[in-house]
Motif scaffolding. Sequence first.
Motif, PDB file in Angstrom:
ATOM      1  N   LEU A  22      -1.790 -13.685  47.175  1.00 57.16           N
ATOM      2  CA  LEU A  22      -2.454 -12.399  47.335  1.00 57.16           C
ATOM      3  C   LEU A  22      -2.584 -12.041  48.818  1.00 57.16           C
ATOM      4  O   LEU A  22      -2.305 -10.910  49.217  1.00 57.16           O
ATOM      5  N   VAL A  23      -2.980 -12.987  49.644  1.00 56.54           N
ATOM      6  CA  VAL A  23      -3.092 -12.746  51.088  1.00 56.54           C
ATOM      7  C   VAL A  23      -1.703 -12.500  51.686  1.00 56.54           C
ATOM      8  O   VAL A  23      -1.521 -11.631  52.539  1.00 56.54           O
ATOM      9  N   GLY A  24      -0.695 -13.237  51.233  1.00 57.98           N
ATOM     10  CA  GLY A  24       0.670 -13.025  51.710  1.00 57.98           C
ATOM     11  C   GLY A  24       1.185 -11.645  51.361  1.00 57.98           C
ATOM     12  O   GLY A  24       1.833 -10.971  52.170  1.00 57.98           O
ATOM     13  N   LYS A  25       0.910 -11.191  50.135  1.00 55.30           N
ATOM     14  CA  LYS A  25       1.318  -9.843  49.720  1.00 55.30           C
ATOM     15  C   LYS A  25       0.617  -8.794  50.562  1.00 55.30           C
ATOM     16  O   LYS A  25       1.234  -7.825  51.017  1.00 55.30           O
ATOM     17  N   ALA A  27      -0.554  -9.099  53.622  1.00 56.11           N
ATOM     18  CA  ALA A  27      -0.010  -9.132  54.981  1.00 56.11           C
ATOM     19  C   ALA A  27       1.370  -8.468  55.028  1.00 56.11           C
ATOM     20  O   ALA A  27       1.684  -7.699  55.953  1.00 56.11           O
ATOM     21  N   ALA A  28       2.215  -8.738  54.047  1.00 58.56           N
ATOM     22  CA  ALA A  28       3.549  -8.142  54.023  1.00 58.56           C
ATOM     23  C   ALA A  28       3.478  -6.636  53.874  1.00 58.56           C
ATOM     24  O   ALA A  28       4.216  -5.896  54.544  1.00 58.56           O
ATOM     25  N   GLU A  29       2.604  -6.136  53.013  1.00 56.23           N
ATOM     26  CA  GLU A  29       2.463  -4.688  52.853  1.00 56.23           C
ATOM     27  C   GLU A  29       1.931  -4.044  54.119  1.00 56.23           C
ATOM     28  O   GLU A  29       2.341  -2.945  54.493  1.00 56.23           O
ATOM     29  N   THR A  30       1.026  -4.697  54.783  1.00 63.04           N
ATOM     30  CA  THR A  30       0.476  -4.156  56.029  1.00 63.04           C
ATOM     31  C   THR A  30       1.543  -4.060  57.099  1.00 63.04           C
ATOM     32  O   THR A  30       1.625  -3.083  57.831  1.00 63.04           O
ATOM     33  N   ILE A  31       2.406  -5.045  57.171  1.00 59.58           N
ATOM     34  CA  ILE A  31       3.430  -5.083  58.210  1.00 59.58           C
ATOM     35  C   ILE A  31       4.607  -4.167  57.888  1.00 59.58           C
ATOM     36  O   ILE A  31       5.062  -3.394  58.726  1.00 59.58           O
ATOM     37  N   TYR A  32       5.111  -4.229  56.670  1.00 63.40           N
ATOM     38  CA  TYR A  32       6.382  -3.588  56.350  1.00 63.40           C
ATOM     39  C   TYR A  32       6.299  -2.256  55.619  1.00 63.40           C
ATOM     40  O   TYR A  32       7.268  -1.506  55.607  1.00 63.40           O
ATOM     41  N   MET A  33       5.200  -1.947  54.975  1.00 62.59           N
ATOM     42  CA  MET A  33       5.119  -0.717  54.190  1.00 62.59           C
ATOM     43  C   MET A  33       4.507   0.396  55.028  1.00 62.59           C
ATOM     44  O   MET A  33       3.633   0.159  55.862  1.00 62.59           O
ATOM     45  N   PRO A  34       4.950   1.648  54.833  1.00 59.43           N
ATOM     46  CA  PRO A  34       4.347   2.759  55.563  1.00 59.43           C
ATOM     47  C   PRO A  34       2.926   3.012  55.069  1.00 59.43           C
ATOM     48  O   PRO A  34       2.512   2.485  54.040  1.00 59.43           O
ATOM     49  N   ALA A  35       2.205   3.842  55.795  1.00 62.51           N
ATOM     50  CA  ALA A  35       0.825   4.145  55.435  1.00 62.51           C
ATOM     51  C   ALA A  35       0.773   4.804  54.065  1.00 62.51           C
ATOM     52  O   ALA A  35       1.628   5.594  53.704  1.00 62.51           O
TER      53      ALA A  35
END
Length: 172
Positions: A22-25, A27-35
């Motif tokens: 859950l924390v990995g998901k 972090a990945a969304e925060t880094i790679y996904m747009p706002a």
Amino acid sequence: MFDTMVITKAVGAICATFLFFLVGKWAAETIYMPAHGDHAAAVYPLPTEGDDHGAAEAAPAEEIDVDALYASADAAAGEALWRNCRSCHSLEGANGTGPHLDGVVGRAIDAVDGFNYSGALLQVGDTWTVENLFHFLEDPRSAAPGTRMSFRGLRDPQDRVNLIKYLEEHPA
């Protein structure tokens, strides 16, 4: 064999694993996904059927007057560009990974004895003219599809004519 402590440890390990993912998901969304939000636009909009503004028309390539550009070429600047070529080519008449390039300007494309050409270079023309070299040096892989030359090319037209001028000053 299975007491309360073993079961508690197993459930704790499973919960910790889910928490880790859950924390990995997050972090990945925060880094790679747009706002996220109603007013957020896609970074790279994909064209859909009937959507004409997604597929931009390719602009026609600008014609470059090679002869006029070659007239202003600087062989000294071409010598600095030679470092890209010398790992595979030489100017002393000996073949390396590629054929020797002394006297290349005005020479037939497959004229170096003892070098096994790939055959793809014959698509460029019969002779290494300034214009043929100019277009070949821009992107060797697209100018002669199937060539074994791995050089990525020189994008700047002035760099290309400078290198050609330097090579022309080294006759066979």
